[in-house]
Scaffold this motif. Structure first.
Motif: not given
Length: 813
Positions: A322-325, A161-174
């Motif tokens: 594992v793919a998301l990590f 869940i933390q990795a999903v949220l961090q991915t959303c943060v990366i997408w939102d920042t980009a």
């Protein structure tokens, strides 16, 4: 009340600490923030008001609260009859681990008595005590195999869940940054799509060939498991190709977006230990699910049962996790993470291999590592090249080298006791290597930690603290490794994944501060305690559940329980709630700090900054931040020419941290304007002895003694106009230093020395192969121009007359 209820609550609360340490951070993307500001401004302002300046603090506050509840439940279990089981047990070697953890915590607290900075030691001990307590709780409550597996599942889910949220943060920042959007548009995934097509074609070919070859029912049963495993491997390989292609095409913008908004990991390096541990545990579940499917198919089950569906779901979920990590880890592009991944991955593979092979492989790897180190140290060329790479200013490795050199000096002066917990920010500059001043990125830097957990422990707590710390890890690693060898396959696959994950934390901690950082210390110490709980497996059967009978609590037990509740409540209110309020005051102070440079309202912001800083100080657990606030106060007063108040503030700061060099520089400026020239010269002399690379220090000295300033700067500049064969770091005069020295020559009427310096400088740069050359003629022209700008026409004419060739060359150019 049933006796087992408090024990179960302790375990449940301990497991809850894992997601609390990862997920309890206020995260709102820009789009959601804008929507809330328009639709519910009150809610938006409330969310902002309860969000501390440091993202990890909300996580730490939740962990503190859970630790307080665990302490109450443990006391309730003890007074309700748990003490009978404890008192009847004879002391055994299993009690070594609690003794080591307790001894380490006690030694850290006792270091307050000899600490070089008592305020820091008190703060560090208070903020780290919950982690040691949780480590012991994990050791006592996680002895059962099912609890290892349950904690592993919770860890993977929380990390996912933390990795999903961090991915959303990366997408939102980009998506919100125009420059990043342009960088993403320039990327291309054409090669990735081609590789994906090849992988899909290979998977389809494998399925068709296997279907054509199968004839009998027995063959179908035996081969279906192999077919499924092959399909899973090819799917994982295809996902790996896609991830590698994405990172290759968009690696730089992903890295930039991650660094801009590393909301959940705080730093690109910090993501490695969490991601690697989650990945290894997910791989363990994946391997067990695949093996379970193979056994079910080979056993002759005709139709898929619920266990088969569950195993297939575990396979798919593990591959996705594992793919998301891997995506987040590759987006962070952490060198420490890469090293930790290599160490943990190899360790996990070795652990699950047969006994004979693992010993041979481990011995071979150790031999190769030792041989490589000896080869580098034995070869002069390789050794010099390794030092040059390590001290390359373009990387962060040189920061660690400088820190470790300083740590060696700190350890040499106090090898047994150390300097006290958390004293690194105040003691570093006292023994930092002279090489630190020669590198541009280590000058005037006050690091908050030495970028190595073991170095931090040995400098803070000395040899005694290091022995206790290493003993904690050695006990946990050894008993868990031995205890897992004869356990069922599923527990071995998951248990060794946790074992390798703790090793990843340890390896990453040798290059950063992940185990020391609040949002990661919980996971580190809890997992260490879980490993140590394997000591309950050795020499006896698995611990049974406590009895279910109801028990009463004696009056003495009620008294003890009340004392524990009051003490825990006071500690929670003081150092959890109070410290949380302190971080909110720090956040407000930081907002005023950014406005202190304004001409109109700068003084008003300074008053608010001092007020908020004073409110944050009593319960602040960030000693280096309060040290920086004292420094900023002295800087502001000095900048506004309040010399007496500034000197008083800076003198107090020097008493707190006497080795902060910038304090001496500011004090010298204050004393100069207060007509205390002797004290000013003393501070400047000491400052230049430790850091001769600050031109403003020479300028201040020139205001008191121009000849002394000229001689000091000439020694510093001329001594570096040479190139040695064994030179590791390029250290040559800068353009600012050359121009300042020429100015000293001109203003003190020392033209002969100026001509000698100009000739020597031109001769050196004409022959030396250096990266950044300084044109001394150009500096003469810039010096004359600055004189004219300030109305010093006579000095400008004198420079032109003394060096006409410099101005003829400039006119021709």
């Amino acid at each position: 009340m049933k006796r087992d209820l408090p024990a179960r609550l302790c375990y449940v609360l301990l497991v809850a600490c894992v997601p609390a340490s990862m997920l309890c951070a206020v995260w709102l993307p820009r789009s959601v923030q804008a929507f809330l500001s328009r639709m519910a401004p009150g809610l938006a302002s409330f969310v902002v008001s309860i969000t501390p300046h440091y993202p990890s603090w909300s996580q730490y506050f939740c962990v503190q609260t859970l630790a307080a509840l665990i302490a109450v439940c443990a006391a309730l279990y003890w007074v309700s009859g748990g003490e009978i089981r404890l008192t009847r047990r004879v002391l055994t070697w299993r009690h070594v681990f609690p003794a080591l953890v307790g001894g380490y915590a006690l030694w850290a607290a006792l270091s307050y008595l000899w600490s070089a900075w008592p305020y820091a030691t008190r703060s560090y001990v208070i903020r780290e005590l919950p982690f040691y307590f949780l480590c012991l709780v994990a050791m006592l409550t996680c002895a059962k195999e099912q609890r290892w597996l349950a904690l592993a599942r919770v860890f993977v889910i929380a990390a996912f869940i933390q990795a999903v949220l961090q991915t959303c943060v990366i997408w939102d920042t980009a998506s919100a940054d125009a420059e990043l959007r342009a960088m993403f548009l320039r990327g291309s995934l054409s090669s990735t799509y081609g590789l994906l097509a090849v992988g899909a074609g290979a998977l389809l070919l494998c399925l068709c060939s296997a279907g054509a070859m199968l004839r009998s029912k027995e063959a179908r049963r035996a081969s279906s498991a192999r077919l499924f495993l092959a399909a899973a491997c090819l799917t994982a390989l295809t996902l790996a190709v896609v991830i590698a292609g994405i990172v290759r095409a968009y690696g730089r913008p992903l890295r930039v977006a991650f660094k801009k908004q590393a909301t959940f990991y705080s730093n690109p390096n910090f993501s490695s230990a969490i991601l690697l541990t989650g990945s290894l545990v997910a791989v363990g579940f994946l391997l067990h699910a695949c093996l379970r499917l193979m056994r079910a198919r080979c056993a002759g089950d005709d139709g898929p049962g619920s266990s088969d569906v569950r195993s297939a779901f575990v396979v798919v979920a593990s591959v996705v996790a594992v793919a998301l990590f891997a995506f987040v880890l590759l987006a962070a592009r952490s060198l420490a993470g890469a090293v930790a991944a290599a160490v943990a991955g190899v360790a996990y593979v070795i652990c699950i291999l047969p006994v004979r092979k693992k010993h041979l492989i481990a011995s071979a790897l150790v031999a190769v590592g030792v041989a490589a180190v000896l080869l580098v140290l034995g070869s002069e060329g390789l050794r010099r090249q390794a030092f040059r790479r390590a001290l390359d200013p373009r990387s962060t490795a040189h920061l660690r080298v400088i820190d470790w050199l300083a740590a060696g000096e700190l350890f040499a002066h106090r090898p047994l006791t150390g300097w006290g917990m958390g004293t690194w920010p105040a003691t570093y500059s006292r023994f930092k290597a002279p090489l630190a001043a020669k590198l541009p990125f280590t000058r005037d830097v006050r690091p908050t930690h030495p970028h190595n957990e073991f170095v931090r422990v040995v400098t803070d707590l000395g040899t005694v603290g290091l022995v206790l710390y290493v003993g904690i890890l050695a006990f946990a690693f050894s008993v868990s490794y031995i205890g897992l060898r004869d356990k069922p396959l599923k527990l071995r696959l998951i248990g060794y994944a946790i074992w390798a994950g703790v090793l990843a934390f340890t390896a990453q901690g040798m290059f950063g501060k992940a185990p020391m950082d609040w949002s990661f210390s919980t996971n580190y110490w809890v997992l260490v305690g879980v490993l140590a709980s394997a000591s309950h497996w050795l020499g006896r059967a698995e611990a049974s559940e406590p009895r279910q009978d109801k028990v009463g609590i004696a009056p003495t037990g009620w008294l003890i329980l009340c004392i524990v509740v009051v003490a825990t409540g006071w500690a929670w209110w003081t150092w959890a709630v109070g410290a949380y309020k302190s971080t909110l005051h720090l956040k407000t102070a930081y907002s005023h700090q950014r406005q202190m440079h304004l001409r109109v309202r700068g003084r008003a912001h300074f008053s608010q900054f001092k007020s908020e800083s004073a409110k944050a100080r009593p319960r602040c657990l960030w000693p280096d931040v309060m040290l920086y606030h004292d420094y900023l106060t002295g800087w502001f007063l000095k900048s506004h020419r309040e010399w007496t108040r500034a000197a008083r503030q800076l003198e107090q700061l020097q008493e707190t941290a006497p080795e902060l060099l910038n304090t001496r520089l500011f004090l010298a400026e204050c004393y100069l304007h207060m007509d205390r020239q002797t004290e000013a010269v003393a501070h400047l002399t000491e400052f230049l002895r430790r850091n001769p690379y600050r031109p403003e220090a020479y300028s201040l000295l020139a205001a008191i003694s121009p000849d002394a300033a000229t001689d000091a700067l000439e020694r510093h500049v001329v001594s570096r106009l040479t190139r040695k064969e064994d030179q590791v770091v390029e250290d040559y005069p800068t353009a600012e230093e050359v121009r300042l020295l020429l100015n000293f020559y001109v203003t003190t009427d020392q033209w002969q020395r100026a001509r000698v310096f100009v000739k020597k400088s031109r001769d050196f740069y004409a022959t030396a192969q250096v990266r950044h050359k300084v044109d001394v003629y150009r500096q003469l022209r810039r010096l004359a121009k600055s004189y004219r700008t300030r109305g010093q026409q006579q000095l400008a004419g004198d420079v032109e007359a003394a060096f006409p060739e410099a101005f003829r060359e400039g006119a021709n150019a």
